[in-house]
Motif scaffolding. Structure first.
Motif, PDB file in Angstrom:
ATOM      1  N   ASN A  43     -11.152  -2.132  -6.166  1.00 48.47           N
ATOM      2  CA  ASN A  43     -12.299  -1.791  -5.332  1.00 48.47           C
ATOM      3  C   ASN A  43     -13.587  -1.770  -6.145  1.00 48.47           C
ATOM      4  O   ASN A  43     -14.187  -0.727  -6.349  1.00 48.47           O
TER       5      ASN A  43
ATOM      6  N   GLN B 293      -5.894  -4.096   1.004  1.00 50.05           N
ATOM      7  CA  GLN B 293      -5.763  -2.881   0.204  1.00 50.05           C
ATOM      8  C   GLN B 293      -6.786  -2.928  -0.924  1.00 50.05           C
ATOM      9  O   GLN B 293      -6.993  -3.975  -1.526  1.00 50.05           O
TER      10      GLN B 293
ATOM     11  N   LYS C 176      -6.147   2.745 -11.114  1.00 49.25           N
ATOM     12  CA  LYS C 176      -5.511   3.897 -10.478  1.00 49.25           C
ATOM     13  C   LYS C 176      -4.657   3.480  -9.294  1.00 49.25           C
ATOM     14  O   LYS C 176      -4.517   4.226  -8.332  1.00 49.25           O
TER      15      LYS C 176
ATOM     16  N   ALA D  21       2.933   2.771  -2.767  1.00 49.59           N
ATOM     17  CA  ALA D  21       2.319   2.930  -1.452  1.00 49.59           C
ATOM     18  C   ALA D  21       1.580   1.658  -1.053  1.00 49.59           C
ATOM     19  O   ALA D  21       1.625   1.228   0.108  1.00 49.59           O
TER      20      ALA D  21
ATOM     21  N   SER E  48      -7.821   8.616 -16.977  1.00 51.69           N
ATOM     22  CA  SER E  48      -7.581   8.579 -15.549  1.00 51.69           C
ATOM     23  C   SER E  48      -6.653   9.717 -15.143  1.00 51.69           C
ATOM     24  O   SER E  48      -6.769  10.247 -14.053  1.00 51.69           O
TER      25      SER E  48
ATOM     26  N   GLY F 268      -0.332  13.397  -3.806  1.00 51.08           N
ATOM     27  CA  GLY F 268       0.548  12.235  -3.706  1.00 51.08           C
ATOM     28  C   GLY F 268       0.604  11.707  -2.275  1.00 51.08           C
ATOM     29  O   GLY F 268       0.446  10.504  -2.024  1.00 51.08           O
TER      30      GLY F 268
ATOM     31  N   GLN G  80      -2.686  10.167  -1.077  1.00 48.93           N
ATOM     32  CA  GLN G  80      -2.949   8.800  -1.527  1.00 48.93           C
ATOM     33  C   GLN G  80      -2.050   7.819  -0.794  1.00 48.93           C
ATOM     34  O   GLN G  80      -2.489   6.746  -0.398  1.00 48.93           O
ATOM     35  N   ALA G  81      -0.784   8.209  -0.595  1.00 47.40           N
ATOM     36  CA  ALA G  81       0.141   7.292   0.067  1.00 47.40           C
ATOM     37  C   ALA G  81      -0.338   6.965   1.475  1.00 47.40           C
ATOM     38  O   ALA G  81      -0.289   5.812   1.910  1.00 47.40           O
TER      39      ALA G  81
ATOM     40  N   ILE H 185      -4.377   5.362   1.725  1.00 47.44           N
ATOM     41  CA  ILE H 185      -4.640   3.932   1.553  1.00 47.44           C
ATOM     42  C   ILE H 185      -4.351   3.172   2.845  1.00 47.44           C
ATOM     43  O   ILE H 185      -4.841   2.074   3.032  1.00 47.44           O
TER      44      ILE H 185
ATOM     45  N   PRO I 287      -8.522   2.451   3.297  1.00 51.46           N
ATOM     46  CA  PRO I 287      -8.264   1.709   2.061  1.00 51.46           C
ATOM     47  C   PRO I 287      -9.472   1.638   1.131  1.00 51.46           C
ATOM     48  O   PRO I 287      -9.313   1.505  -0.071  1.00 51.46           O
ATOM     49  N   HIS I 288     -10.676   1.767   1.679  1.00 53.05           N
ATOM     50  CA  HIS I 288     -11.857   1.648   0.831  1.00 53.05           C
ATOM     51  C   HIS I 288     -12.255   2.963   0.177  1.00 53.05           C
ATOM     52  O   HIS I 288     -13.062   2.987  -0.733  1.00 53.05           O
ATOM     53  N   ALA I 289     -11.730   4.059   0.700  1.00 57.55           N
ATOM     54  CA  ALA I 289     -12.266   5.358   0.282  1.00 57.55           C
ATOM     55  C   ALA I 289     -11.306   6.106  -0.621  1.00 57.55           C
ATOM     56  O   ALA I 289     -11.363   7.315  -0.725  1.00 57.55           O
ATOM     57  N   THR I 290     -10.413   5.367  -1.314  1.00 60.63           N
ATOM     58  CA  THR I 290      -9.412   6.040  -2.124  1.00 60.63           C
ATOM     59  C   THR I 290     -10.032   6.903  -3.200  1.00 60.63           C
ATOM     60  O   THR I 290      -9.481   7.930  -3.571  1.00 60.63           O
ATOM     61  N   LEU I 291     -11.199   6.482  -3.707  1.00 57.06           N
ATOM     62  CA  LEU I 291     -11.798   7.222  -4.809  1.00 57.06           C
ATOM     63  C   LEU I 291     -12.246   8.600  -4.376  1.00 57.06           C
ATOM     64  O   LEU I 291     -12.110   9.580  -5.095  1.00 57.06           O
TER      65      LEU I 291
ATOM     66  N   GLN J  20     -19.250   2.740  -4.025  1.00 55.30           N
ATOM     67  CA  GLN J  20     -18.724   2.084  -2.840  1.00 55.30           C
ATOM     68  C   GLN J  20     -19.731   1.873  -1.706  1.00 55.30           C
ATOM     69  O   GLN J  20     -19.450   1.153  -0.769  1.00 55.30           O
TER      70      GLN J  20
ATOM     71  N   ASP K 101     -21.096  -1.354  -8.216  1.00 56.87           N
ATOM     72  CA  ASP K 101     -20.977  -1.389  -9.671  1.00 56.87           C
ATOM     73  C   ASP K 101     -22.113  -2.142 -10.336  1.00 56.87           C
ATOM     74  O   ASP K 101     -22.456  -1.871 -11.467  1.00 56.87           O
TER      75      ASP K 101
END
Lengths: 400, 601, 245
Positions: free
Chosen positions: A171, A199, A205, A210, B224, B252, B255-256, B259, B263-267, B431, B439
């Motif tokens: 990402n 995804q 990370k 998943a 990390s 856990g 995150q599972a 996503i 999916p874009h906002a995992t951070l 993001q 970035d």
């Protein structure tokens, strides 16, 4: 421990008046990269440019002057890149800036160089913006961009029967941009293709189990993978165990590069369509000579990073030679259209957008003696995978 | 249905390694009160040592277990060595100094790992049993992940039994709940600290080794994992092993399933959850030790403005103003950066010193300021002075708002919430591409020329630092310190500690914002890295190196740290090791900070 | 004239009733002791009286105004000073700056950011310190004081707002007998000089019987007796609560 470069530089200066009065001062190239942040790519890269510098100097240098590379580590932080670039220009009085790995570092250097009216040659950064949206007159880029890599892979992907596609990409800019181009180019060639899932794991990370399960849930025919490094290893292992890649086509960017292929070991998935570098399989004279010289000096087989580092310096030497002088206008004119040799054969910097035409290899992955390798590969010349000049001009609004 | 089950199991298995690591961090914190920044490095060492051992062993399950156990023991021994050689010397120093030292250790281990194992990612070849799977509801699920799912509760139960049923556990609990009482009862805290450090390190090593069948050992894993482990420990409640288990499960699963839906906002997801949990349960899910800010209020902060210092400062500024006439351009640019860093550190110091609030996320304000300046220049075409004004205004307002939510928290929890906020800002900067450029950042934020810009920086930082010094010595500053020293007393003489702290937050944020704005012009660009954890740590290092008890400490610290960093980055290829060793040496030699030492003598 | 009037004050923590329906009055200028065994709920009462805890139910009237659940700073402004069981002072400051801080708060100059605090209320601070006999230590760091002096400093802070009511939790705890007497006498003198009522808790029964105009006895969260020294000595419920007779 002082870095070797600095030490050499200092002794050269101290010794200069007595010994080499007659010799002209060397041409100084300021090189910056993320050595401590991304050692697996940048250390072979450093070997590459050291090899090229020594070869050129052994031939007598450029314009009768030796090349001297002064190298800095930016630790992956663009703000440090800028400060170090300032140091290289103001303190070390370098004539040309070069380097970069991450796209944002490349863009920052390009902007800085334009501001300070200095030539910047980007090696590894792949961002399209570097030569297009944010392209400027003083920046040249060596490697095939994300657009070009996507275009090379789309050519193969379009031949697949697959209709339902999913994507997985880190990402950030590189992942976003690659997926964007791949989708656009493939959809253009194959209007029947559907995009059924995506995804976006955070870089470094990935929650691979998943992610693999979520991709499988979309019931795709094919997968575009843009992850690399530790994320890729993790993803491949989970995907293998969970059967994600069985009966599916996978197209994967950069995965054929030794730096990323090697860690996959005997779990390298077979039959992925990838871009990369099949090392010793490429039997062209240029490549074999390069590998022999590299092995003789470093006792290792070169990686993609080594090719980039080596070719970067070769291209700079060619550009300077064609320019005939070191002032900015001459340099820009000289680099525009300059042709240079690389282990992959001859390439050039286009005068249209300053993009290098160095290509890369497209092939499929295979297992040989428990190690990953590329088979059925061909060299894709960068010049063949760029939009028309008209389109490029419209993409490059700010640069002469 | 089958997908949900699989995803749930995946979430369970991916929480295990995190749980082990966080459990180690939390027991270490509980007993020693050390916030161990090097814990991620111990995790990484677990992976590398595990790789070295396991690649040399036969590939069957029994040897795998033996190899993993040997790895955990080896890392435990490293932890014990770390405690006895370094941290033990620092228990009498202010608590944050241990954090500083462990940060130094982290840097040293990064370069040591690179030297010992080389730059390449090291994948552990998987034996065939590690590649096995079971079929659950028509989907394949890795056998090894099932093993992991069993290991989590097993370790949890073992730890809980250890804590509740053994004499060792009783001692640990006694120390966790009340260190002074434990000391009064004659418990040998030295031995206990060493043992607990070994236990915690061993757990981190175990966590690192257990991920080997999934991912390769690499040099980025320390950073990390440490941030996530901090999150787990704080969300679970510091010192609580059960809490760490719950929190790692939560993360856990988050995150599972996250996503799938975002999916874009995992951070940003886990930090939002952390902020939510801490707002509702300020001590974490199962935390019952209310933690106060480390008490470092034994020394006096001068409230009398010192005329000597004022004239000295004035003379320094006058001298600095003349530097463009003789200093080479690069050194002028270094000087500019030092000034900007001094302002950043001074702002942080107001919050940490007189305010008594630790911030692990001060980069948030630096970054917001930088983006505010760059965006007002790029989008509103504001001239530089106006763009620079936008930085402290935007940050001050945001910081006041944020402060309003968090001032009732204290100590490490507050610090963690600042970290969460900074990570959220970082994720947004990364993001929210159309606004921030992602970035790639925002480029072309150049001032008219380096010399006039230097004078701008000098004038603005000098004025801002002078104002901050006045604030510390003002009636407000006195009241702020009063609220830090004794909240009940402050309340009972009619002060309003929460409002005082909120204002400190705003002022501190505005100072950091202005320094961020200046830095944007200095570098000509803004990137999400301005908001990264490393920037916050830089600020902490400057304040602590300089000495938290003196008003000029942050300035001394900024000069020392920036100078050291620049120098090492340019001249030494193993600069991280050199920087880490220097930090450790400084911590050992100057436990009051550089300026503190100078003042005492 | 009634200064403080407490009615049916109630507080529980997690279902555990700590203060149960306590009612009492304090007249202006009166010295009242609140005594009881450990855990009787005295400190909880105090914390509700000065606003650090919110009562579950009940009224606290100061001069007729119900101040229950007001914030501590508002209650302080109405003239309620507080002393803590373990002396609470500002440990990083000088003795003078401790008092100065209180005066800054009293005079509402907290939100001044520029003027040096050192110029604020120095004379007034020294005058207050003189009253508690600490003037000679004004420039000393608070951390260097003997415990008795800290208690004195606390009293100076408590009276900095010229309060009408002083709440003092165990003024003599943790001190040697001669020092105890001195601090107790100082407290009474300050109260007299400032015509201020005192409500205090104390374990030293001698001090209580010697100084209090009136004594309130709490046990198990409830008020069980009230009266002068003689009456309390004779009270059977008090004897039961203290001695288990």
């Amino acid at each position: 421990m002082l870095s070797r470069r600095t030490l050499l530089g200092t002794t050269a200066v101290l010794a200069a008046p007595a010994i080499v009065r007659a010799q002209p001062a060397p041409i100084r190239i300021g090189e910056i990269n993320s050595y401590s942040a991304i050692p697996s790519f940048t250390l072979p890269y450093r070997n590459g440019w050291q090899l090229a510098t020594d070869e050129i100097n052994a031939r007598g240098g450029v314009l009768g002057r030796k090349l001297e590379v002064i190298s800095r580590d930016d630790a992956g932080k663009p703000q440090d890149t800028i400060r170090l670039a300032g140091e290289l220009l103001d303190e070390q009085k370098v004539d040309i800036l070069a380097g970069g790995y991450l796209s944002n570092v490349g863009l920052a250097l390009s902007d800085f160089a334009a501001q300070r009216k200095c030539l910047y040659v980007a090696g590894e950064p792949l961002s399209d913006a570097l030569v297009w949206e944010k392209g400027n007159r003083t920046c040249f880029r060596l490697r095939p961009s994300t657009y070009m890599q996507a275009a090379m892979l789309v050519e193969e992907a379009a031949k697949l029967p697959a209709k339902r596609w999913v994507t997985v990409a880190p990402n950030y800019e590189y992942g976003l941009s690659t997926v964007k181009w791949f989708k656009a180019l493939l959809s253009a060639k194959r209007p029947d293709v559907e995009w059924v899932g995506e995804q976006w794991p955070a870089l470094g990370k990935i929650d691979a189990g998943a992610t693999a399960a979520a991709l499988a849930e979309a019931k795709p025919d094919a997968i575009l993978n843009v992850t690399f490094g530790p994320d890729l290893t993790n993803f491949v292992r989970q995907g293998n165990t969970r059967g994600l890649f069985e009966n599916r086509s996978v197209v994967s960017v950069l995965t054929g590069e030794p730096e990323y292929l090697e860690p996959l070991g005997d779990e390298t998935p077979v039959g992925w369509i990838v871009t990369g570098y099949p090392q010793e399989q490429v039997t062209t004279k240029a490549n074999q000579a390069f590998i022999a010289a590299y092995k003789a000096r470093f006792e290792k087989v070169p990686g993609m990073g080594s090719v980039v580092g080596y070719t970067l310096i070769q291209s700079i030497a060619a550009g300077i030679a064609k320019a005939g002088a070191l002032d900015l206008d001459k340099l820009v004119d000289g680099f525009s259209g300059a042709t240079f040799d690389s282990p992959f054969g001859s390439a050039a910097y286009r005068s249209l957008d300053h993009q290098g035409t160095l290509g890369t290899f497209v092939g499929t992955t295979a297992l040989k003696d428990g190690k990953g390798t590329m088979v059925d590969w061909r060299y894709a010349n960068g010049a063949d995978y760029l939009p028309t000049d008209q389109v490029v001009k419209s993409l490059r609004p700010n640069a002469g | 249905m089958s997908f949900l089950v699989i995803q749930f199991l995946t979430g369970l298995s991916s929480s295990v390694s995190l749980f082990l690591t966080a459990a180690g961090l939390t027991v270490i914190f509980g007993v020693t009160r050390v916030v161990n920044f090097a814990h991620g490095s111990l995790f990484m060492l677990g992976a590398y040592i595990g790789w070295t051992i396991l690649t040399r062993l036969p590939h069957d399950p029994v040897w795998f277990v033996a190899g993993i156990a040997a790895t955990a023991l080896a890392v435990a021994a490293i932890g014990a060595a770390l405690e006895t050689t370094l941290l033990r010397r620092l228990y009498h120093a202010p608590e944050l100094f241990q954090l500083l030292a462990t940060f130094g250790v982290m840097l040293v281990i990064q370069d040591a790992t690179l030297l010992l194992w080389g730059p390449n990612d090291l994948p552990l070849p998987r034996a065939s049993w590690l590649r096995g799977f079971v079929t659950i509801l028509d989907s394949r699920f890795p056998l090894y992940d099932l093993v992991l799912i069993a290991i989590g509760p097993f370790v949890l139960v073992s730890l809980l039994l250890l804590l509740s049923r053994t004499r060792f556990g009783m001692l640990i609990r006694a120390c966790t709940e009340n260190r002074d009482m434990a000391a009064a009862l004659g418990i040998d805290q030295r031995l206990l600290s060493t043992t607990i450090f070994a236990l915690g390190a061993g757990l981190a090593g175990l966590g690192g080794a257990l991920i080997l069948p999934d991912t390769s050992a690499n040099t980025q894993m320390d950073l990390s994992v440490i941030v996530e482990a901090f999150v787990v420990v704080v969300v679970g409640g510091m010192g609580s092993v059960g809490g760490a288990f719950l929190a790692s499960l939560l993360i856990g699963e988050l995150q599972a399933f996250g996503i799938v839906f975002f999916p874009h906002a995992t951070l940003v997801l886990i930090f939002v959850i952390m902020a939510a949990v801490l707002t509702i349960r300020p001590n974490g899910l199962l935390g019952d030790i209310p933690l106060t800010a480390p008490n470092q209020t034994t020394r006096i902060l001068f409230t009398r403005p010192s005329p000597t210092l004022f004239w000295l400062g004035g003379a320094v500024v006058a001298l600095a103003a003349a530097t463009p006439f003789w200093l080479p351009p690069y050194w002028l640019s270094v000087e500019t950066e030092v000034l900007i860093a001094a302002l950043f550190a001074s702002g942080l110091h107001l919050m940490m010193g007189p305010g008594g609030m630790i911030s692990f996320g001060h980069a948030a304000w630096f970054g917001i300021g930088a983006y505010a300046s760059a965006l007002s220049l790029k989008m509103l075409a504001a001239p530089m002075p106006l763009a620079l004004l936008a930085a402290p205004v935007a940050t001050g307002a945001t910081a006041a708002l944020f402060g309003w939510f968090v001032v009732r928290l204290s100590g490490v929890y507050l610090a963690m919430l600042t970290l969460a906020f900074a990570q959220i800002v970082w994720a947004v900067a990364t993001q929210w591409t159309w606004l921030t450029g992602g970035d790639d950042g925002i480029l072309g934020v150049w001032p008219s020329g380096p010399v006039p810009f230097f004078w701008w920086v000098l004038a603005l930082t000098a004025i801002a630092i002078w104002l901050l010094q006045r604030v510390i010595r003002s009636p407000y500053g006195l009241a702020l310190m009063a609220a830090r020293d004794s909240e009940p007393r402050a309340l009972s003489i009619g002060l309003q500690p929460e409002r005082l702290r909120m204002v400190a937050f705003a002022l501190s944020g505005a100072a950091a914002g202005l320094s961020g704005g200046l830095f944007a012009f200095k570098t000509g660009s803004v990137f999400p890295t301005y908001v990264a954890v490393g920037k916050s740590v830089d600020g902490l290092l400057m304040v602590l190196l300089g000495g938290i008890d003196t008003a000029i400490g942050p300035i001394v610290g900024a000069i020392a740290y920036t100078g050291l960093y620049d120098l090492l980055l340019q001249t030494v290829s193993l600069w991280r090791m050199a920087l880490g060793l220097t930090i450790i040496a400084l911590v050992l030699l100057f436990p009051d900070g550089l300026a503190g030492r100078w003042r005492r003598s | 004239m009634t200064l403080l009037s407490v009615r049916a004050l109630t507080k529980s923590f997690g279902g555990n009733a700590v203060v149960r329906g306590v009612s009492f009055d304090v007249a202006a200028g009166e010295v009242v002791a609140l005594i009881g065994p450990n855990g009787a709920g005295k400190t909880t009462c105090f914390n509700m009286l000065n606003g650090q805890l919110q009562p579950d139910a009940g009224q606290i009237r100061l001069d007729g105004t119900n101040i229950a659940a007001w914030s501590p700073d508002r209650i302080w402004r109405l003239g309620v000073g507080r002393g803590f069981q373990i002396a609470a002072t500002f440990g990083s400051m000088t003795v003078r700056d401790n008092v100065r801080t209180a005066l800054i708060s009293r005079n509402r100059t907290v939100w001044r950011f520029f003027r040096p605090a050192a110029h604020e209320f120095t004379r007034e601070a020294d005058a207050l310190l003189d009253q508690v006999g600490l003037k000679h230590l004004a420039g000393q760091g608070c951390g260097t004081l003997a415990y008795g002096d800290l208690k004195r400093l606390e009293l100076a802070l408590a009276i900095s707002n010229q309060p009408r009511l002083l709440l003092v939790d165990e003024p003599t705890a943790g001190m040697a007998p001669p020092e105890r007497r001195a601090v107790m006498d100082l407290l009474l003198m300050l109260a007299r000089n400032n015509s201020c009522a005192v409500l205090f808790t104390e374990h030293d029964t001698d001090a209580v019987f010697r100084t209090a105009d009136r004594i309130l006895v709490m046990a198990d969260g409830a008020l069980i007796a009230e009266g002068d020294a003689t009456a309390i000595r004779a009270n059977s419920r008090v004897r039961t609560a203290y001695l288990g007779e």
